[in-house]
Structures are given as C-alpha cells and as structure tokens.
Design a protein around this motif. Structure first.
Motif: not given
Length: 242
Positions: A152-167
């Motif tokens: 859960q934490v990984a999915e949230t961080l990846i989508k909202k923090v660690l990668a731009p929304p366009s990726q």
C-alpha cells in the motif's frame, strides 16, 4: 491505522521535496601509528651491542616490544566505529548525517549535487539516471506500519511522489524488514517515460520524528549491470537516534 493514501499533506510535502550538495568525503588516517612504532624501534637501536648474547637479548626485546605495540593497534582498528568500517566497503563511500540521524552507502565515483527539496543527492555524471536521493519530512507517526502494508505504501509513493503523473509505473515487489527494532519497507519498481525507463529501489522508514525516503535506480538498459550495487545502497540505509 492511518493510510498514506489519505494523507494529502504528506503527499504534497513529499512531492515538493522529491524532484532532487558536491564533494567526496576524505577518509581519516592514523599518522601517529607508524611514527610511534618507528620511534620506539629507533630508541632500541641506540642500545650498545657489545656481545652476541647482548645482541640476542636485544632481538628478543625488540620482538616483545613489537608484539606489545602491534596488539593494541590491531585491537584499536577492530574497534573503529561502524561508519568507518562501512567506508572501507570496496567500491562504496559512506554518508552519515548526524543532524537528521541516518547513514547509507553510495558507489564510488558518484558526485554530490544540490537539488532543492532533497536532503542528500549523489549521482553519476555520465549516467544521469543512476543516482541516490534521501528525503526527510516531519511526521507525527512513530512507525512506518501506521501508514499501511508495504504494498500500500509503495503504490501510493510511486504514483504520487516518486514518479511524475505522466509516467507509467509498475510495482515489482515490496517487503518489510526490521533493523534494531525499527521497521523498514523496501520496494522495487519501474517508471516508464517516452524515451527511457528507470528501474528503481526505495526504502522508507520513520525515525526522529521524520518520514525518510531513500531512492536509487538506473536506466533499465543498465539494470542488470547495476542492480547488485543499487541493492547495496538501499540495504545500507539506517536511521539512528539523535
């Protein structure tokens, strides 16, 4: 349990601080060691060697002195702090932040760069996707598990923090491990841009009133070559009390 998904203020702070200082640390040496030994040996050499028996006594004394000096020096080397031992890991240098309370290793040759919003960033000057960054933001939580499971934490961080929304992103795996009673989440993911794909590793944990995120990675085409070193980086991250 408070979900990271439902923490917009944390998302906003992390995002503003995530999209990533220049110098290599000098290693300490012990210049007094060799001088101390040589001085004592020279003092012994000034003794009068008037007979064979005296010479034999001299040799025995010298061996005893050498043994007496060497033993404590070996002991001192074995008792050096963990941070110094970490610096000696082949191919890596160590970073210790005594203000925020964390440490990690990074590959020799990477250079520190200043990126606004990031606490520490080191990167390869030739391969710009090969880097490591550390982000630390205040939090009222005491344990990373308060935000949910590793996935859960990984999915949230990846989508909202660690990668731009366009990726386009994909979580490959996520896991939990404990170090000295502190929980860490580590996860592997890929982020696909129009002209490249970055293969990355992150580890997150909470300590000293802060939510820490360390992320490292490389271009997908160099993943097989770099993954062992990148796993060393992410596995080396530790938080200590300050």
């Amino acid at each position: 349990m408070v979900s990271l998904q439902n923490s917009p203020s944390l998302h906003r702070t992390l995002f503003l601080k995530t999209f990533p200082q220049m110098g290599i640390r000098k290693h300490d040496t012990f210049p007094w060691c060799r001088r101390g030994i040589s001085c004592i040996v020279r003092a012994e050499q000034s003794s009068s060697l008037t007979s064979t028996s005296h010479f034999q006594d001299y040799c025995r004394r010298r061996q005893m002195i050498a043994a007496g000096i060497t033993a404590p020096l070996v002991s001192m080397v074995n008792q050096t702090p963990t941070s110094f031992a970490a610096e000696n890991k082949k191919g890596f240098l160590a970073v210790t932040d005594n203000k925020d309370g964390y440490s990690f290793l990074y590959p020799f040759g990477w250079q520190e760069v200043v990126i606004e919003g990031q606490d520490k960033v080191f990167k390869d000057v030739i391969e710009p996707l090969e880097s490591v960054s550390v982000n630390a933001i205040p939090t009222g939580k005491q344990d990373i598990r308060d935000f949910g499971s590793p996935e859960q934490v990984a999915e949230t961080l990846i989508k909202k923090v660690l990668a731009p929304p366009s990726q386009k992103t994909k979580l490959i795996k996520a896991s939990e491990h404990d170090v000295d009673g502190k929980a860490y989440y580590t996860f592997e993911f890929v982020a696909q841009a129009p002209n490249y794909t970055r293969h990355a590793l992150s580890t997150v944990s909470i300590g000293n009133g802060k939510f820490f995120t360390l992320t490292t990675g490389a271009n997908e085409r160099r993943w097989d070559k770099m993954k062992e070193r990148l796993y060393t980086v992410v596995d080396s991250f530790k938080i200590f009390n300050v």
